[in-house]
Design an enzyme around this catalytic site. Structure first.
Site, mmCIF file in Angstrom:
data_model
loop_
_atom_site.group_PDB
_atom_site.id
_atom_site.type_symbol
_atom_site.label_atom_id
_atom_site.label_comp_id
_atom_site.label_asym_id
_atom_site.label_seq_id
_atom_site.Cartn_x
_atom_site.Cartn_y
_atom_site.Cartn_z
ATOM 1 N N HIS A 1 -65.712 -1.134 -34.024
ATOM 2 C CA HIS A 1 -65.840 -2.533 -34.099
ATOM 3 C C HIS A 1 -64.720 -3.293 -33.794
ATOM 4 O O HIS A 1 -63.754 -3.897 -34.411
ATOM 5 C CB HIS A 1 -65.805 -2.892 -36.056
ATOM 6 C CG HIS A 1 -67.143 -2.430 -36.459
ATOM 7 N ND1 HIS A 1 -68.442 -3.216 -36.242
ATOM 8 C CD2 HIS A 1 -67.609 -1.570 -37.230
ATOM 9 C CE1 HIS A 1 -69.420 -2.791 -36.836
ATOM 10 N NE2 HIS A 1 -69.044 -1.492 -37.233
ATOM 11 N N ASP B 1 -76.246 6.046 -38.863
ATOM 12 C CA ASP B 1 -75.627 4.739 -39.252
ATOM 13 C C ASP B 1 -76.772 4.214 -40.189
ATOM 14 O O ASP B 1 -76.978 2.957 -40.444
ATOM 15 C CB ASP B 1 -75.458 3.748 -38.140
ATOM 16 C CG ASP B 1 -74.345 2.724 -38.589
ATOM 17 O OD1 ASP B 1 -73.928 2.794 -39.690
ATOM 18 O OD2 ASP B 1 -74.516 1.653 -37.803
ATOM 19 N N GLY C 1 -76.955 -1.686 -39.268
ATOM 20 C CA GLY C 1 -77.363 -0.034 -39.553
ATOM 21 C C GLY C 1 -78.435 0.185 -38.893
ATOM 22 O O GLY C 1 -79.249 -0.666 -38.418
#
Ligand code: ZN
Length: 382
Positions: free
Chosen positions: A191, A269, A305
């Site tokens: 990120h 994820d 996700g």
């Protein structure tokens, strides 16, 4: 002793046809090819493939349960769900939320890890992340690197925080990453809006891992490779979400060619909606909609996700992407084992290692899972 025979064995660097494997005292006692030595009765598994148990460094939940909820039943439910899909070791991820909630979730997961075999610890994703690359991390709780909050999170984890994702370009991120390393925690860059130079310096310094390569980072450009280019050049390993939504098949092939399976760690994820039908879901406090297995924020602005499991990732790689099963399994098991410092115990089918293994049928669907020498559920049908 348990003896499995007549199956394909995916070993490091080779695939044995008509292989056999003996399991004793929770470990792989011996293995080979052809008729097994006399002695024990064997479970014959023709047409089946044995691979090492999968290791997921980055997963938020499954089967309706989310790790971030700070509820031990949720933690166990999600770990069990993914184990049925072949994941024998898990790092439970805590997504960005209010500090008290993140601390509470970290404490609960760490407590569960003490008694739940295969739950290796906590991956904390945030809150020290870049706002423009936040994906489905709740923008209200993104924060500047804060050593005091880090300390509280590490204390709540009681030695079970194993990985933290943060953006290396944020002021103070370097000090946080060095503190993580000093505590034996993997610093992962993600990120992040870092350019190539900044990210390369991070990977040459305390950062080891790139969090979901290409997702939540500046796109790769031929004049500035960004964090993705720096990760490909310098990271010890890169996480990859191979669900067909996060990264294109061509990019996956490129990564395996450029980076090599021994530096690729498949992750899911996965959010709590993994294993559930399409419909509404939540990530932290954010509303999510799952359509065709793809999870997005309800406003459509970002993927949120996945609904992936690692067996499905391996299947996709082998069947749809054109990665050979040896490389797929290196990325599902050996690379994450090495990243976690567990390579001497698990991640490959080798004599002396823990008997963490997955029996796949002819369609590469999970037929049975063994963790530490014990079947998780019924033994495979012969
Ligand atoms: Zn995540």
């Amino acid at each position: 002793m348990i003896r499995l025979a007549g199956c394909r064995l995916v070993l490091p660097g080779s695939v044995l046809q008509d292989g056999w494997i003996d399991v004793a005292d929770g470990r792989i006692a011996s293995l080979g090819t052809g008729p097994p030595p006399h002695g024990a009765p064997a479970l014959h598994l023709p047409g089946r493939t044995l691979v090492p148990g999968f290791i997921d460094l980055h997963v938020h939940g499954g089967d309706g349960a989310a790790f971030e909820r700070a509820d031990a039943e949720d933690v166990e439910r999600a770990v069990r769900f993914h184990r049925r899909h072949g994941t024998t070791r898990t790092l439970a991820s805590v997504t960005t939320g209010d500090a008290a909630g993140m601390i509470a979730a970290t404490r609960v997961i760490a407590g569960c890890a003490e008694r739940l075999p295969g739950l290796e610890g906590v991956h904390i994703e945030g809150p020290f992340l870049d706002r423009t690359r936040r994906g489905a991390q709740d923008p209200r709780f993104l924060a500047a690197p804060d050593p005091l909050l880090l300390r509280k999170l590490l204390e709540a984890g009681a030695g079970r925080v194993r990985q933290m994702t943060l953006a290396p370009e944020l002021p103070g991120a370097g000090a946080i990453a060095r503190e993580l390393v000093a505590e034996g925690v993997i610093a992962a860059a993600g990120h992040t809006d870092a350019d190539y130079r900044c990210a390369a310096a991070a990977f040459r310094g305390p950062f080891r891992l790139a969090t979901h390569l290409f997702n939540g980072m500046r796109p790769w450009h031929h004049r500035d490779g960004g964090a993705a280019g720096a990760a490909i050049d310098h990271a010890d390993a890169v996480e990859l979400i191979a669900d067909g939504h996060h990264v294109s098949d061509s990019a996956i092939r490129m990564v395996f060619r450029l980076v090599g399976a021994e530096r690729v760690a498949l992750i899911t994820d996965a959010i709590s909606a993994a294993g559930l039908p399409d419909g509404p879901a939540r990530v932290g406090a954010l509303d999510v909609v799952v359509r065709g297995g793809e999870a997005r924020l309800a406003d459509g602005s970002s993927l949120a996700g996945s609904t992936l499991t690692l067996d499905a990732a391996v299947r996709r790689l082998v069947r749809d992407v054109g990665i050979d099963i040896g490389d797929a399994v290196t990325a599902s098991s050996a690379t994450p084992a090495r990243a976690l410092g567990l390579a001497d115990r698990t991640g490959t089918l080798e004599v002396g290692k823990d008997a963490d293994l997955v029996v796949l049928d002819g369609d590469l669907e999970v037929a049975a899972v063994m963790a530490g020498g014990a079947w998780d559920g019924p033994a495979p049908a012969t």
